[in-house]
Motif scaffolding. Sequence first.
Motif, short mmCIF file in Angstrom:
data_model
loop_
_atom_site.label_atom_id
_atom_site.label_comp_id
_atom_site.label_asym_id
_atom_site.label_seq_id
_atom_site.Cartn_x
_atom_site.Cartn_y
_atom_site.Cartn_z
N GLU A 50 9.78 0.98 10.33
CA GLU A 50 10.34 2.30 10.61
C GLU A 50 9.27 3.37 10.44
OE1 GLU A 50 13.33 3.04 11.76
OE2 GLU A 50 13.74 0.89 11.89
N PRO A 51 9.17 4.31 11.37
CA PRO A 51 8.06 5.27 11.32
C PRO A 51 8.11 6.23 10.14
CG PRO A 51 9.62 5.86 13.05
CD PRO A 51 10.01 4.51 12.56
N ASP A 52 9.31 6.45 9.57
CA ASP A 52 9.46 7.47 8.53
C ASP A 52 9.77 6.89 7.16
OD1 ASP A 52 9.11 9.22 10.64
OD2 ASP A 52 11.26 9.52 10.93
N SER A 53 9.48 5.61 6.97
CA SER A 53 9.76 5.01 5.66
C SER A 53 8.80 3.87 5.40
CB SER A 53 11.21 4.50 5.61
OG SER A 53 11.41 3.45 6.54
N GLU A 79 8.60 4.51 -3.46
CA GLU A 79 9.30 5.69 -3.98
C GLU A 79 8.64 6.97 -3.45
OE1 GLU A 79 11.83 8.27 -5.79
OE2 GLU A 79 12.07 6.09 -5.57
N HIS A 80 7.32 7.01 -3.51
CA HIS A 80 6.61 8.21 -3.09
C HIS A 80 6.71 8.41 -1.58
CE1 HIS A 80 4.30 11.39 -4.85
NE2 HIS A 80 3.32 11.27 -3.98
N ALA A 81 6.86 7.34 -0.84
CA ALA A 81 6.95 7.43 0.62
C ALA A 81 8.21 8.15 1.08
CB ALA A 81 6.90 6.03 1.23
N ARG A 82 9.22 8.19 0.22
CA ARG A 82 10.49 8.81 0.61
C ARG A 82 10.33 10.30 0.90
NH1 ARG A 82 13.12 5.29 -3.83
NH2 ARG A 82 13.88 3.51 -2.62
N SER A 83 9.37 10.94 0.27
CA SER A 83 9.17 12.37 0.48
C SER A 83 7.89 12.67 1.27
CB SER A 83 9.11 13.10 -0.87
OG SER A 83 8.09 12.55 -1.70
N ALA A 84 7.30 11.64 1.84
CA ALA A 84 6.04 11.82 2.59
C ALA A 84 6.29 12.49 3.94
CB ALA A 84 5.36 10.47 2.80
N ASP A 108 -5.46 17.54 10.35
CA ASP A 108 -4.87 18.15 9.17
C ASP A 108 -3.54 17.49 8.81
OD1 ASP A 108 -6.90 19.95 8.66
OD2 ASP A 108 -6.05 21.51 9.92
N ALA A 109 -2.76 17.12 9.81
CA ALA A 109 -1.49 16.44 9.54
C ALA A 109 -1.74 15.10 8.85
CB ALA A 109 -0.71 16.24 10.83
N ALA A 110 -2.75 14.36 9.34
CA ALA A 110 -3.11 13.09 8.71
C ALA A 110 -3.61 13.31 7.30
CB ALA A 110 -4.17 12.38 9.55
N SER A 111 -4.37 14.38 7.10
CA SER A 111 -4.87 14.69 5.76
C SER A 111 -3.73 14.99 4.80
CB SER A 111 -5.83 15.88 5.83
OG SER A 111 -6.98 15.58 6.59
N ARG A 112 -2.72 15.72 5.28
CA ARG A 112 -1.58 16.03 4.41
C ARG A 112 -0.82 14.76 4.03
NH1 ARG A 112 -1.23 20.54 7.95
NH2 ARG A 112 0.35 19.48 9.24
N LEU A 113 -0.66 13.86 4.98
CA LEU A 113 0.03 12.61 4.69
C LEU A 113 -0.77 11.80 3.67
CD1 LEU A 113 2.27 10.56 5.17
CD2 LEU A 113 1.04 9.78 7.21
#
Length: 221
Positions: A50-53, A79-84, A108-113
């Motif tokens: 899944e792309p968002d988890s 756990e931390h991925a839930r709010s990524a 920048d988006a990749a850097s934030r992730l």
Amino acid sequence: VCHDLRMISVNTPPVQVAGRSIVDPTAELVAYGQRHHSTIDRYDLSGAGEPDSLTLVEVARTRVIASRISHAEAAWFVEHARSAPWRDVPLDADLASADPADTDGLYDAASRLYEHFRATAPSGISTAKLHKVLHLKRPALFPILDSHLLAVYRDMATVAAGHYVERRARRMYWAAVREDLLRDENQRALAIARATLSAWSTSDASGDARVRAMASLTDLR
């Protein structure tokens, strides 16, 4: 069509990696596919999920490439991925499109992730572990920066940082890897290598499948 390493040497141009010339890139890929087919099967070809988890099963897959992520560390990742900020980075995001010169772009988006995980990572979760997990989720964007690649790209990352002084970074590994991805000669060589791998045929059917599987990997990988 049958191929052998002598034909590969003639037909595949060299690839430049961190200033070093890989004379027979297809031969190197064939050898990797034959030696590390379980890595390709279990780590690369099992999908990004899944792309968002992120799941424990996905994190566990990184152990095949020696991530050495413990059960406690895997639980932290999940756990931390839930709010990524996954949604800021498309599933098919490509490092070649992540220009560090663009303000608030893909880079920048990749850097934030990445920073979402790195900034609060507990002791023991290294650069290599972070990249091995994130590469699994965004395989065309995050390079697998283990200790070997960090050493190989160290000087080029320093040079790359000089190209983007506004970033105020000492080294920029992603930018250095990206420059290699964008090289015209590398793109041509990888296209030839991919076509050769796709058509690979020998007398060993299982060996064929292992080699052909390499053709489906991203250029970054």
